[in-house]
Design a protein around this motif. Structure first.
Motif, PDB file in Angstrom:
ATOM      1  N   GLU A 376       0.797  -1.171   0.053  1.00 26.18           N
ATOM      2  CA  GLU A 376       0.105  -0.075   0.030  1.00 26.18           C
ATOM      3  C   GLU A 376       0.924   1.225  -0.055  1.00 26.18           C
ATOM      4  O   GLU A 376       0.946   1.816   1.030  1.00 26.18           O
ATOM      5  CB  GLU A 376      -0.826   0.205   1.259  1.00 26.18           C
ATOM      6  CG  GLU A 376      -1.985   1.025   1.266  1.00 26.18           C
ATOM      7  CD  GLU A 376      -2.961   0.790   2.354  1.00 26.18           C
ATOM      8  OE1 GLU A 376      -3.889   0.212   2.215  1.00 26.18           O
ATOM      9  OE2 GLU A 376      -2.839   1.542   3.220  1.00 26.18           O
ATOM     10  N   ALA A 377       1.500   1.485  -1.271  1.00 23.95           N
ATOM     11  CA  ALA A 377       2.430   2.492  -1.339  1.00 23.95           C
ATOM     12  C   ALA A 377       1.803   3.240  -2.614  1.00 23.95           C
ATOM     13  O   ALA A 377       2.521   2.985  -3.919  1.00 23.95           O
ATOM     14  CB  ALA A 377       3.769   2.340  -1.417  1.00 23.95           C
ATOM     15  N   PRO A 378       0.885   3.942  -2.798  1.00 22.21           N
ATOM     16  CA  PRO A 378       0.053   4.118  -4.090  1.00 22.21           C
ATOM     17  C   PRO A 378       0.869   4.977  -5.199  1.00 22.21           C
ATOM     18  O   PRO A 378       0.974   4.003  -6.430  1.00 22.21           O
ATOM     19  CB  PRO A 378      -0.792   5.344  -3.638  1.00 22.21           C
ATOM     20  CG  PRO A 378      -1.159   5.104  -2.317  1.00 22.21           C
ATOM     21  CD  PRO A 378       0.165   4.534  -1.629  1.00 22.21           C
ATOM     22  N   SER A 379       1.966   5.493  -4.994  1.00 16.79           N
ATOM     23  CA  SER A 379       2.741   5.962  -6.072  1.00 16.79           C
ATOM     24  C   SER A 379       3.857   4.968  -6.439  1.00 16.79           C
ATOM     25  O   SER A 379       4.476   5.463  -7.701  1.00 16.79           O
ATOM     26  CB  SER A 379       3.302   7.504  -5.808  1.00 16.79           C
ATOM     27  OG  SER A 379       4.118   7.549  -4.697  1.00 16.79           O
ATOM     28  N   ALA A 380       4.069   4.102  -5.802  1.00 12.51           N
ATOM     29  CA  ALA A 380       5.250   3.154  -6.165  1.00 12.51           C
ATOM     30  C   ALA A 380       4.566   1.662  -6.339  1.00 12.51           C
ATOM     31  O   ALA A 380       5.358   0.872  -6.610  1.00 12.51           O
ATOM     32  CB  ALA A 380       6.161   2.930  -4.814  1.00 12.51           C
ATOM     33  N   THR A 381       3.412   1.565  -6.758  1.00 16.30           N
ATOM     34  CA  THR A 381       2.635   0.286  -7.018  1.00 16.30           C
ATOM     35  C   THR A 381       3.398  -0.370  -8.258  1.00 16.30           C
ATOM     36  O   THR A 381       3.570  -1.457  -8.076  1.00 16.30           O
ATOM     37  CB  THR A 381       1.182   0.673  -7.359  1.00 16.30           C
ATOM     38  OG1 THR A 381       0.483   1.043  -6.085  1.00 16.30           O
ATOM     39  CG2 THR A 381       0.516  -0.786  -7.371  1.00 16.30           C
ATOM     40  N   GLU A 429       3.893   6.752   3.829  1.00 13.28           N
ATOM     41  CA  GLU A 429       3.862   7.017   4.961  1.00 13.28           C
ATOM     42  C   GLU A 429       2.540   7.572   5.332  1.00 13.28           C
ATOM     43  O   GLU A 429       1.859   7.667   6.504  1.00 13.28           O
ATOM     44  CB  GLU A 429       4.835   7.887   5.573  1.00 13.28           C
ATOM     45  CG  GLU A 429       4.849   9.606   5.358  1.00 13.28           C
ATOM     46  CD  GLU A 429       5.247  10.016   4.012  1.00 13.28           C
ATOM     47  OE1 GLU A 429       5.150   9.497   3.047  1.00 13.28           O
ATOM     48  OE2 GLU A 429       6.027  11.144   3.989  1.00 13.28           O
ATOM     49  N   GLY A 430       1.863   7.988   4.453  1.00 13.96           N
ATOM     50  CA  GLY A 430       0.441   8.305   4.348  1.00 13.96           C
ATOM     51  C   GLY A 430      -0.300   7.379   4.585  1.00 13.96           C
ATOM     52  O   GLY A 430      -1.206   7.313   5.493  1.00 13.96           O
ATOM     53  N   SER A 431      -0.415   6.317   3.869  1.00 15.81           N
ATOM     54  CA  SER A 431      -1.226   5.276   3.886  1.00 15.81           C
ATOM     55  C   SER A 431      -1.124   4.497   5.353  1.00 15.81           C
ATOM     56  O   SER A 431      -2.250   3.985   5.943  1.00 15.81           O
ATOM     57  CB  SER A 431      -0.954   3.942   2.687  1.00 15.81           C
ATOM     58  OG  SER A 431      -1.202   4.619   1.820  1.00 15.81           O
ATOM     59  N   GLN A 433      -0.881   5.851   8.302  1.00 13.80           N
ATOM     60  CA  GLN A 433      -1.624   6.447   9.307  1.00 13.80           C
ATOM     61  C   GLN A 433      -2.955   6.079   9.296  1.00 13.80           C
ATOM     62  O   GLN A 433      -3.585   6.218  10.512  1.00 13.80           O
ATOM     63  CB  GLN A 433      -1.453   7.967   8.947  1.00 13.80           C
ATOM     64  CG  GLN A 433      -0.211   8.605   8.756  1.00 13.80           C
ATOM     65  CD  GLN A 433       0.892   8.253   9.618  1.00 13.80           C
ATOM     66  OE1 GLN A 433       0.851   8.114  11.003  1.00 13.80           O
ATOM     67  NE2 GLN A 433       2.041   7.922   8.896  1.00 13.80           N
ATOM     68  N   TYR A 434      -3.645   5.274   8.502  1.00 11.82           N
ATOM     69  CA  TYR A 434      -5.036   4.886   8.458  1.00 11.82           C
ATOM     70  C   TYR A 434      -5.151   3.632   9.344  1.00 11.82           C
ATOM     71  O   TYR A 434      -6.226   3.431   9.599  1.00 11.82           O
ATOM     72  CB  TYR A 434      -5.638   4.713   7.043  1.00 11.82           C
ATOM     73  CG  TYR A 434      -5.603   5.876   6.013  1.00 11.82           C
ATOM     74  CD1 TYR A 434      -6.591   6.429   6.061  1.00 11.82           C
ATOM     75  CD2 TYR A 434      -4.428   6.423   5.451  1.00 11.82           C
ATOM     76  CE1 TYR A 434      -6.934   7.696   5.318  1.00 11.82           C
ATOM     77  CE2 TYR A 434      -4.618   7.480   4.759  1.00 11.82           C
ATOM     78  CZ  TYR A 434      -5.744   8.249   4.516  1.00 11.82           C
ATOM     79  OH  TYR A 434      -5.966   9.249   3.757  1.00 11.82           O
ATOM     80  N   ALA A 435      -4.121   3.093   9.673  1.00  4.71           N
ATOM     81  CA  ALA A 435      -4.218   1.858  10.542  1.00  4.71           C
ATOM     82  C   ALA A 435      -3.136   1.752  11.643  1.00  4.71           C
ATOM     83  O   ALA A 435      -2.486   0.875  11.753  1.00  4.71           O
ATOM     84  CB  ALA A 435      -4.192   0.324   9.494  1.00  4.71           C
ATOM     85  N   GLU A 457       6.928  12.409   2.110  1.00  9.08           N
ATOM     86  CA  GLU A 457       6.570  13.813   2.674  1.00  9.08           C
ATOM     87  C   GLU A 457       5.454  14.314   1.721  1.00  9.08           C
ATOM     88  O   GLU A 457       5.223  15.401   1.823  1.00  9.08           O
ATOM     89  CB  GLU A 457       7.664  14.643   2.726  1.00  9.08           C
ATOM     90  CG  GLU A 457       8.792  14.169   3.342  1.00  9.08           C
ATOM     91  CD  GLU A 457       9.383  14.898   4.883  1.00  9.08           C
ATOM     92  OE1 GLU A 457       9.061  16.087   4.765  1.00  9.08           O
ATOM     93  OE2 GLU A 457       9.943  14.374   5.714  1.00  9.08           O
ATOM     94  N   GLU A 458       4.647  13.475   1.122  1.00 11.35           N
ATOM     95  CA  GLU A 458       3.510  14.084   0.319  1.00 11.35           C
ATOM     96  C   GLU A 458       2.673  12.919  -0.210  1.00 11.35           C
ATOM     97  O   GLU A 458       2.992  11.764   0.145  1.00 11.35           O
ATOM     98  CB  GLU A 458       4.138  14.479  -1.165  1.00 11.35           C
ATOM     99  CG  GLU A 458       4.604  13.717  -1.644  1.00 11.35           C
ATOM    100  CD  GLU A 458       5.029  14.137  -3.463  1.00 11.35           C
ATOM    101  OE1 GLU A 458       4.967  15.572  -3.370  1.00 11.35           O
ATOM    102  OE2 GLU A 458       5.382  13.558  -4.157  1.00 11.35           O
ATOM    103  N   TYR A 459       1.365  13.374  -0.732  1.00 11.52           N
ATOM    104  CA  TYR A 459       0.454  12.289  -1.078  1.00 11.52           C
ATOM    105  C   TYR A 459       0.888  12.420  -2.621  1.00 11.52           C
ATOM    106  O   TYR A 459       0.067  13.147  -3.555  1.00 11.52           O
ATOM    107  CB  TYR A 459      -0.906  12.686  -1.067  1.00 11.52           C
ATOM    108  CG  TYR A 459      -1.629  12.561   0.365  1.00 11.52           C
ATOM    109  CD1 TYR A 459      -0.994  11.733   1.456  1.00 11.52           C
ATOM    110  CD2 TYR A 459      -2.894  13.325   0.902  1.00 11.52           C
ATOM    111  CE1 TYR A 459      -1.685  11.526   2.627  1.00 11.52           C
ATOM    112  CE2 TYR A 459      -3.289  13.037   1.926  1.00 11.52           C
ATOM    113  CZ  TYR A 459      -2.633  12.251   2.923  1.00 11.52           C
ATOM    114  OH  TYR A 459      -3.420  11.888   4.227  1.00 11.52           O
ATOM    115  N   ALA A 460       1.931  11.602  -3.258  1.00 13.49           N
ATOM    116  CA  ALA A 460       2.246  11.627  -4.209  1.00 13.49           C
ATOM    117  C   ALA A 460       1.351  11.427  -5.561  1.00 13.49           C
ATOM    118  O   ALA A 460       1.204  12.035  -6.331  1.00 13.49           O
ATOM    119  CB  ALA A 460       3.699  10.822  -4.543  1.00 13.49           C
ATOM    120  N   ILE A 461       0.573  10.403  -5.260  1.00 14.48           N
ATOM    121  CA  ILE A 461      -0.355   9.783  -6.094  1.00 14.48           C
ATOM    122  C   ILE A 461      -1.600  10.848  -6.367  1.00 14.48           C
ATOM    123  O   ILE A 461      -2.061  11.115  -7.537  1.00 14.48           O
ATOM    124  CB  ILE A 461      -1.039   8.622  -5.742  1.00 14.48           C
ATOM    125  CG1 ILE A 461      -1.770   7.863  -6.864  1.00 14.48           C
ATOM    126  CG2 ILE A 461      -1.889   8.593  -4.582  1.00 14.48           C
ATOM    127  CD1 ILE A 461      -1.083   7.093  -7.638  1.00 14.48           C
TER     128      ILE A 461
END
Ligand SMILES: Cc1ncc(C[n+]2csc(CCOP(=O)(O)OP(=O)(O)O)c2C)c(N)n1
Length: 531
Positions: A376-381, A429-431, A433-435, A457-461
């Protein structure tokens, strides 16, 4: 015999002896005299509780019980139940309810309209009419959740039901019942597709998550090899599991997740055979033709709704693995030229901080043979898919629903279901935090997941989506100074922040060698990583 004894006998019969939960006063009567052969895994917030159960259910292949606290517990869990539905995860979700005598007066903590709350996200939702019906209702939920298409079922359980006596002979039937639901395809349909594949000039196979979930991995490989079919993975957002070895010479990559680009990628193909995927899990709306010119599509799915809602092509509703096996037996050996294998993605440039590509490349170098990856690392999928080229069944889990929080929690459930395989959980690191409270469960139950946090340090996706959606000036897309390694330590997970590929490699090696959970946080370049 009382309701509680009957219910736990039913759970035993279905090998559902691990229960994920977060208890409240309305659940305590169920948990009384908790049997020694059961394991209760406590999660500190319900999104995590359901996410862990989802990972456990998928990695064990078995129905899994998750117990929540009446209306507010279910409310907190809704995003995770949505994910479990998208993942086709066989969950029996139960929640306590007020004492029957106080439901009608809506006493405090009554789950008002309990069966409607979860309704759109479950296959079946029920509150038994009588206490004596609880075991049968739980059995009903287990069978509904476990039959294709798998997914969550919900049962609301009034808290005064557990000590009520039941007729042992009658309830014995409910406990012992089994329901078998794997049905193969009509032989005439199998023959027809086999003929279409053999006759096609330039066919292609598209493989989705249900190939792995149904146990069809080896037959998908056999079909592709027999007919020399180039293979694509169905688009990444809906690809909760990998259904074909991505290091195989016939593997041609992951399809893009939008209408126009899918047609563009499959240009020149005359037959597209889709197995174990919806057609297709699109996300951004990039219009275009649904199929390239001259192409036909046929999909094999065990989900009647997936078959019905597809905007193009034919479909066959049947067990994916059985149908693949039947197709392998039916198709002749093909003599097509094999496609060129995918190029090596390479490690990319040296940078400071390192690129996500370099981080994933470094992980690929130290990943144990039999590792399971939860991502679960959206911009690196896509980078993870390209760098790791996962090539064993049951080795990749990704939240097909897109609701963040799945990754961290599911990794714990996956590891509990597969204690002999190393599990690595790659998180933005954003993802994470939800869990975030999942770290406590990992530490408390000594679940040896290796967490790798890519800190950009961002919501890159979302910045990438802003480009596609032509949105300028949106706030809330930067995420400076979230110190995930320190937070993890606070929950009891040993953690370190490293910088550069060498430190990352050393830290990952140490992590894979440890018997408890651990976390490695590595700063990476911002932006989307495709390779
Ligand atoms: C429950 C939930 N809330 C919000 C979102 C929207 N969303 C999608 S990706 C994303 C950012 C993820 O950030 P991070 O994990 O740091 O990954 P990056 O994009 O930087 O790779 C958000 C907020 C979501 N998918 N799920």
């Amino acid at each position: 015999m009382n309701v509680r004894e009957a219910a736990f006998d039913l759970f035993r019969e279905h090998r559902m002896t691990t229960i994920f939960g977060n208890p409240g006063s309305t659940e305590l009567p169920m948990l009384a005299e908790f049997p020694e052969d059961f394991r209760y895994v406590l999660g500190l917030q319900e999104a995590v509780v359901v996410g862990m159960a989802d990972g456990f259910a998928q990695a064990s292949g078995r129905a899994t019980h998750v117990n929540l606290h009446t209306a507010p517990g279910v409310g907190n869990a809704m995003g995770a139940i949505f994910n479990a539905q998208a993942n086709k995860s066989p969950l029996l979700v139960t929640a306590g309810q007020q004492v029957r005598a106080q439901v009608t007066m809506n006493a405090n903590l009554t789950n008002r309209d309990a069966t409607r709350v979860v309704h759109p996200f479950v296959k079946w939702s029920y509150e038994p009419a009588r206490a004596e019906d609880v075991p049968l209702a739980l059995g009903h939920g287990i069978h509904v959740a476990s039959t294709a298409p798998r997914g969550p079922a919900f049962v609301s359980l009034p808290m005064d039901d557990w000590n009520v006596g039941v007729d042992e002979a009658e309830v014995g039937h409910a406990i012992e019942r089994s329901v078998s639901s794997r049905s193969g395809a009509d032989p005439a349909s199998v023959e027809a597709i086999a003929k279409r594949i053999a006759a096609a000039k330039n066919p292609v196979l598209v493989v989705g998550p249900d190939v792995d979930a149904s146990g069809g991995w080896d037959d998908a490989v056999a079909l592709a090899e027999r007919q020399k079919l180039p293979v694509f993975a169905s688009p990444a957002p809906g690809g909760g599991r990998i259904g074909f070895p991505e290091g195989h010479p016939l593997f041609q990559g992951v399809l893009p997740p939008a209408i126009g680009p899918v047609a563009e990628t499959l240009k020149g193909r005359d037959l597209i055979v889709v197995v174990g995927s919806s057609v297709f899990p699109y996300y951004p709306y990039i219009p275009g033709p649904l199929l390239p010119e001259g192409a036909e599509l046929v999909a094999i799915t065990s989900d009647p709704d997936e078959a019905a809602r597809a905007p193009m092509g034919d479909a066959i509703v049947a067990d994916v693995a059985l149908t693949l096996k039947a197709l392998v037996a039916e198709v002749p050996e093909g003599d097509r030229a094999e496609p060129d294998p995918l190029p090596d993605p390479g490690a990319g440039e040296e940078m400071d901080p390192i690129s996500p590509t370099m981080a994933n490349h470094t992980l690929a170098g130290v990943l144990p043979e039999d590792a399971i990856v939860v991502l679960e690392a959206p911009s690196a999928t896509l980078s993870v898919r390209n760098q790791l080229r996962i090539s064993k069944p049951g080795s990749y889990f990704f939240g097909a629903g897109g609701g963040l929080g799945f990754g961290l929690s599911a990794a714990i459930g996956v590891q509990l279901a597969q204690p002999d395989r190393p599990v690595v959980c790659i998180l933005g690191e954003g993802s994470a935090q939800y869990a975030i409270t999942g770290f406590w469960t990992a530490a408390a139950y000594d679940v040896p997941v290796t967490f790798l946090v890519l800190r950009n340090e961002e919501y890159a996706i979302l910045k990438w989506f802003a480009g596609i959606e032509e949105v300028q000036g949106a706030p809330g897309l930067d995420l400076p100074a979230v110190n995930t390694s320190e937070v993890a330590k606070g929950y009891g997970v040993p953690a370190e922040r490293v910088s550069g590929a060498d430190e990352l490699e050393a830290s990952l090696k140490k992590s894979f060698g440890s018997d408890g959970p651990s976390l490695v946080e590595v700063p990476v370049q911002p932006g989307m990583a495709l390779f």
